[in-house]
Scaffold this motif. Sequence first.
Motif, PDB file in Angstrom:
ATOM      1  N   ASP A   1       0.858  -1.187   0.000  1.00 49.92           N
ATOM      2  CA  ASP A   1       0.000   0.000   0.000  1.00 49.92           C
ATOM      3  C   ASP A   1       0.896   1.240   0.000  1.00 49.92           C
ATOM      4  O   ASP A   1       0.957   1.985   0.968  1.00 49.92           O
ATOM      5  CB  ASP A   1      -0.920  -0.010   1.220  1.00 49.92           C
ATOM      6  N   THR A   2       1.605   1.427  -1.137  1.00 56.11           N
ATOM      7  CA  THR A   2       2.548   2.544  -1.227  1.00 56.11           C
ATOM      8  C   THR A   2       1.919   3.805  -1.787  1.00 56.11           C
ATOM      9  O   THR A   2       2.528   4.867  -1.739  1.00 56.11           O
ATOM     10  CB  THR A   2       3.732   2.151  -2.129  1.00 56.11           C
ATOM     11  N   GLY A   3       0.717   3.670  -2.355  1.00 52.53           N
ATOM     12  CA  GLY A   3       0.051   4.836  -2.934  1.00 52.53           C
ATOM     13  C   GLY A   3       0.206   4.962  -4.429  1.00 52.53           C
ATOM     14  O   GLY A   3      -0.350   5.876  -5.036  1.00 52.53           O
ATOM     15  N   SER A   4       0.965   4.053  -5.042  1.00 52.09           N
ATOM     16  CA  SER A   4       1.103   4.088  -6.503  1.00 52.09           C
ATOM     17  C   SER A   4       1.220   2.671  -7.030  1.00 52.09           C
ATOM     18  O   SER A   4       1.681   1.760  -6.321  1.00 52.09           O
ATOM     19  CB  SER A   4       2.336   4.893  -6.926  1.00 52.09           C
TER      20      SER A   4
ATOM     21  N   ASP B   1       3.649  -0.257  -5.547  1.00 50.34           N
ATOM     22  CA  ASP B   1       3.084  -1.504  -5.041  1.00 50.34           C
ATOM     23  C   ASP B   1       3.720  -2.706  -5.732  1.00 50.34           C
ATOM     24  O   ASP B   1       4.036  -3.724  -5.088  1.00 50.34           O
ATOM     25  CB  ASP B   1       1.569  -1.530  -5.260  1.00 50.34           C
TER      26      ASP B   1
ATOM     27  N   ALA C   1      -6.730  -1.425  -6.179  1.00 53.14           N
ATOM     28  CA  ALA C   1      -6.318  -0.139  -5.608  1.00 53.14           C
ATOM     29  C   ALA C   1      -5.925   0.841  -6.707  1.00 53.14           C
ATOM     30  O   ALA C   1      -6.242   2.047  -6.636  1.00 53.14           O
ATOM     31  CB  ALA C   1      -5.158  -0.348  -4.639  1.00 53.14           C
TER      32      ALA C   1
ATOM     33  N   ARG D   1      -7.596   4.548  -7.730  1.00 54.63           N
ATOM     34  CA  ARG D   1      -6.818   5.780  -7.850  1.00 54.63           C
ATOM     35  C   ARG D   1      -6.890   6.361  -9.259  1.00 54.63           C
ATOM     36  O   ARG D   1      -6.359   7.447  -9.515  1.00 54.63           O
ATOM     37  CB  ARG D   1      -5.350   5.513  -7.494  1.00 54.63           C
TER      38      ARG D   1
END
Length: 207
Positions: free
Chosen positions: A89-92, A96, A152, A156
């Motif tokens: 869950d790194t945000g990108s 990930d 995810a 996004r």
Amino acid sequence: MTTNADEPPARPRRAPAGAAVLREDVTEAIRAAVFEELAAVGYARMSIEGIARRAGVGKTAVYRRWRSKLNLVLDVVSAMAVLGLPAPDTGSLEGDLRLLYEVMSRALRHPVASQIIPDLQAEAARNPEMAETLQKAVRDGQDGVASKIVEAARERGELSADLDLDLALDLISGPLYWRAVIIRSPKLPKGYLANLAKATAGALKAL
């Protein structure tokens, strides 16, 4: 039916002698011994006697839990899938994928795993039940995490909502398994995982 109030209460029924609770520490010792025995001698030469000896238990302890060598190995392989991999869950998407590949690479290149996986794959070619279990283990473990990464990224807005999920999972999982399990390269080139994550993210976005 009536009962006599003066009669003593009935004694609780005892569990049958064979219904004793199986000790979890013994079960775990046997499972650990399976991995060690597979790595040492392979599936074909592995025996219940060898597993029991390595686990420090009698053969009876093994047969109380599993009726055959195949059932034991299938259970251990299925248990691997339950453990799974941590969902990044790194945000990108690229971040990930990079984290997933780092964890996968360490797991696949572990000395025990690198010896066991090719042997089980060879056995699976001859045994449909083994093949089905191995496939399910990979799907439940690896693909479960990859699906979360894709979902995810969709949320996004990095990936299309109508992305072909099966194709996406193949793109994510295929390259590293090919190099680690099929080619069995002893060492990854410098920057390989970062480049793989970048290339895979780009390919997914192009779908």
